[in-house]
Design a protein around this motif. Structure first.
Motif, short mmCIF file in Angstrom:
data_model
loop_
_atom_site.label_atom_id
_atom_site.label_comp_id
_atom_site.label_asym_id
_atom_site.label_seq_id
_atom_site.Cartn_x
_atom_site.Cartn_y
_atom_site.Cartn_z
N LYS A 128 0.85 -1.19 0.00
CA LYS A 128 0.00 0.00 0.00
C LYS A 128 0.89 1.24 0.00
N GLY A 129 0.26 2.38 -0.31
CA GLY A 129 0.95 3.66 -0.19
C GLY A 129 1.68 4.06 -1.45
N GLY A 130 2.47 5.15 -1.34
CA GLY A 130 3.21 5.70 -2.46
C GLY A 130 3.42 7.18 -2.29
N SER A 131 4.41 7.72 -3.01
CA SER A 131 4.77 9.13 -2.83
C SER A 131 3.65 10.08 -3.20
N GLU A 132 2.75 9.65 -4.10
CA GLU A 132 1.65 10.53 -4.49
C GLU A 132 0.70 10.81 -3.33
N HIS A 133 0.81 10.01 -2.29
CA HIS A 133 -0.02 10.19 -1.09
C HIS A 133 0.80 10.66 0.10
N PHE A 153 -3.67 3.37 8.49
CA PHE A 153 -4.44 2.98 7.32
C PHE A 153 -3.58 2.22 6.30
N LEU A 154 -2.24 2.22 6.48
CA LEU A 154 -1.39 1.46 5.57
C LEU A 154 -1.30 -0.01 5.94
N LYS A 155 -1.81 -0.35 7.12
CA LYS A 155 -1.69 -1.73 7.58
C LYS A 155 -3.06 -2.24 8.01
N LEU A 156 -3.21 -3.55 7.92
CA LEU A 156 -4.42 -4.16 8.44
C LEU A 156 -4.40 -4.11 9.96
N PRO A 157 -5.58 -4.16 10.61
CA PRO A 157 -5.57 -4.34 12.06
C PRO A 157 -4.77 -5.57 12.44
N LEU A 158 -4.12 -5.51 13.58
CA LEU A 158 -3.24 -6.59 14.00
C LEU A 158 -3.97 -7.92 14.00
N GLY A 159 -3.33 -8.95 13.40
CA GLY A 159 -3.89 -10.28 13.41
C GLY A 159 -4.92 -10.53 12.33
N SER A 160 -5.13 -9.58 11.39
CA SER A 160 -6.11 -9.79 10.33
C SER A 160 -5.46 -10.54 9.18
N PRO A 161 -5.83 -11.79 8.94
CA PRO A 161 -5.22 -12.56 7.87
C PRO A 161 -6.00 -12.45 6.58
N PRO A 204 -4.03 5.35 -0.92
CA PRO A 204 -3.31 4.76 0.22
C PRO A 204 -3.97 3.49 0.73
N LEU A 205 -5.27 3.34 0.50
CA LEU A 205 -5.97 2.17 0.99
C LEU A 205 -5.99 1.03 -0.02
N PHE A 206 -5.49 1.27 -1.21
CA PHE A 206 -5.53 0.24 -2.24
C PHE A 206 -4.39 -0.75 -2.05
N ASP A 207 -4.74 -2.04 -2.02
CA ASP A 207 -3.77 -3.12 -1.90
C ASP A 207 -3.41 -3.62 -3.28
N SER A 208 -2.13 -3.56 -3.64
CA SER A 208 -1.68 -4.21 -4.86
C SER A 208 -1.21 -5.61 -4.49
N GLY A 209 -1.95 -6.62 -4.94
CA GLY A 209 -1.63 -7.99 -4.57
C GLY A 209 -0.55 -8.56 -5.45
N LEU A 210 0.65 -8.67 -4.94
CA LEU A 210 1.78 -9.12 -5.73
C LEU A 210 1.99 -10.63 -5.61
N HIS A 211 0.94 -11.33 -5.17
CA HIS A 211 1.02 -12.78 -5.14
C HIS A 211 0.78 -13.36 -6.53
N LEU A 212 0.40 -12.48 -7.51
CA LEU A 212 0.20 -12.94 -8.88
C LEU A 212 1.55 -13.17 -9.55
N ASN A 213 1.53 -13.87 -10.71
CA ASN A 213 2.78 -14.26 -11.36
C ASN A 213 3.56 -13.08 -11.90
N GLY A 214 2.88 -12.01 -12.28
CA GLY A 214 3.59 -10.91 -12.93
C GLY A 214 3.92 -11.28 -14.37
N ASN A 215 5.01 -10.69 -14.92
CA ASN A 215 5.36 -10.90 -16.32
C ASN A 215 6.57 -11.79 -16.49
N SER A 216 6.81 -12.69 -15.54
CA SER A 216 7.97 -13.57 -15.65
C SER A 216 7.82 -14.50 -16.84
N SER A 217 8.90 -14.71 -17.61
CA SER A 217 8.87 -15.60 -18.78
C SER A 217 8.93 -17.06 -18.37
#
Length: 470
Positions: free
Chosen positions: A89-94, A161-169, A182-195
């Motif tokens: 989450k987060g980024g310089s734009e915020h 707001f950058l983190k989930l409440p403690l213990g939230s899985p 800032p509240l948007f989660d980018s889920g990087l568990h996806l494969n991405g563009n790896s060949s």
């Protein structure tokens, strides 16, 4: 003067320890609120009888060779199905850093044992991303290949707001939105563009690698002896909602503490107040060991003095009040030694305090079939006058009252001595609330005697009884 917010139950007088709420020891997770940035940070509160401790989370090295500073560099091997196994989450734009917001159990990031929710991402494959936007970091991570080396540092004061409440899985509830916030989660568990989408070996630490744990560490201790609690915003009349600040005698402040529920906030306010009251009673007992029976400290505590500005605005200034013997003291800081009592900002005799608030009392009554007004005035004495014309029928000083009797219901007889003839004159009046009238007469007389003889103000006197009963 007014107390700061809804006051806790007053400490009982006479035998103060018998009804006091017991001192409490408790812990809970709360938010430390920064009024300038309007960000709130996770903290843990630890309350003991004498101290409120503020704890912040940090990642500490518990084994292996430490890399130095607080930076950790970790190599992740992208997995075919679950990718990197984290979200950000987060980024310089915020105006906030990019922070790891989720780590998925048994996936790549979790298997390293070196990454934690709340870690700020500093570098991706050697590229500095401290000032990068959210989408720039997402792009780098998704296009970094099968092995991604990231450098992180745990952000102790990451906005909540950058983190989930403690213990939230669990995974993010929304990975499909293209919006960046800032509240948007980018889920990087996806494969991405790896060949290469073939399964790779898991990212597992070896024995010599450092081992890290997230722990709560003490960062601030606020002594509760003579401390005060403020619910007011600085320089304003408005109360903070579901929040308060604890300020120690030496000026140390807990900061503004906010709670997740109104019930939690009320519970902590009562618990901290109870411990402060208990310590205040102990201080009173110590002070009274050096005082005579007629000069005992019977109450002390903080209040707020309301100040009226030139522009009609209202501000508050903390003051410490104390009742000691026949005197009422106002301090800017609490007295902690015998010598401190002489540095009070203001000192009043108790009878002055009472009658600056109640200089006189007037009651409706009947006398000889007429409706009249009966006034008890600290300076003038007793006056009876017509309610419509204000014509005075009779007036006597306190010293002229020689006796009284009543029927226990509505009628009272007052016996006054005429200063000229020395004869006793009887004035019989009828009141709807006779008890209130007699209470007023007795307390005024007691205060009059006390103003002449301060020794009269002991714990058994009428003056003490009536001044401290309400």
């Amino acid at each position: 003067m007014s107390t700061e917010g809804p006051p806790p139950p007053a400490a009982p007088r006479g035998r103060p320890g018998c009804l006091l709420v017991p001192a409490r020891t408790k812990t809970a997770v709360a938010l430390l609120y920064d009024e300038e940035s309007e960000n709130a940070y996770d903290v843990r509160l630890k309350l003991t009888k004498e101290v409120l401790t503020i704890q912040k989370q940090d990642v500490v090295c518990v084994g292996g060779s430490h890399q130095g500073r607080n930076h950790r560099t970790v190599t992740l091997r992208r997995q075919a199905v679950s990718g990197l196994g984290l979200s950000i989450k987060g980024g310089s734009e915020h105006n906030v850093p990019v922070v790891i917001s989720k780590i998925f159990k048994d996936q790549a990031a979790d298997q390293t044992g070196m990454l934690f929710v709340g870690d700020a991402v500093l570098q991706v494959n050697g590229i500095n991303v401290e000032n990068a936007t959210h989408e720039e970091v997402v792009h780098l991570l998704r296009n970094a290949g099968n092995e991604v080396t990231i450098t992180v540092e745990y952000l102790r004061e990451a906005p909540a707001f950058l983190k989930l409440p403690l213990g939230s899985p669990g995974p993010s509830s929304d990975h499909s939105s293209g919006a960046s916030s800032p509240l948007f989660d980018s889920g990087l568990h996806l494969n991405g563009n790896s060949s290469n989408t073939a399964p790779s070996s898991p990212s597992s630490p070896i024995a010599k690698d450092p081992r890290y744990e997230k722990r709560w560490l003490d960062t601030l201790s606020v002594p509760l002896s003579m401390a005060r609690i403020s619910r007011y915003k600085a320089g304003a009349e408005k109360l903070r909602w579901n929040a308060f600040e604890v300020l120690a005698l030496d000026g140390v402040s807990s900061g503004v503490l906010r709670f997740y529920t109104a019930q939690d906030g009320a519970d902590w306010l009562r618990a901290v107040s109870a411990n402060i009251r208990e310590l205040t009673l102990q201080n009173m007992k110590m002070a009274n060991k050096c005082c005579s029976p007629s000069d005992q400290v019977v109450h002390m505590g903080w209040v707020n003095e309301k100040l009226q500005g030139a522009d009609s605005s209202q501000t508050f200034r903390p003051k410490f009040l104390a009742l000691k013997g026949p005197s009422f003291y106002v301090f800017s800081t609490p007295p902690v030694s015998t010598f401190d009592w002489v540095r009070a900002e203001r000192t009043y005799h108790l009878c002055e305090v009472l009658f600056k608030v109640h200089k006189s009392r007037t009651y409706m009554c009947s006398w000889q079939g007429e409706m009249l007004c009966f006034t008890v005035d600290f300076a003038m004495g007793f006056t009876c006058f017509e309610s419509k014309t204000k014509n005075v029928l009779w007036r006597f000083k306190f010293s002229q009252l020689k006796g009284s009797s009543d029927d226990g219901k509505t009628r009272v007889k007052l016996l006054f001595q005429n200063l000229d003839t020395k004869q006793i004159e009887t004035k019989e009046l009828e009141f709807q609330d006779l008890t209130a009238v007699l209470h007023c007469i007795h307390s005024f007389i007691a205060a009059k005697v006390a103003s002449v003889d301060p020794g009269f103000m002991d714990s058994q006197s009428l003056a003490t009884k009536y001044m401290y009963s309400s």
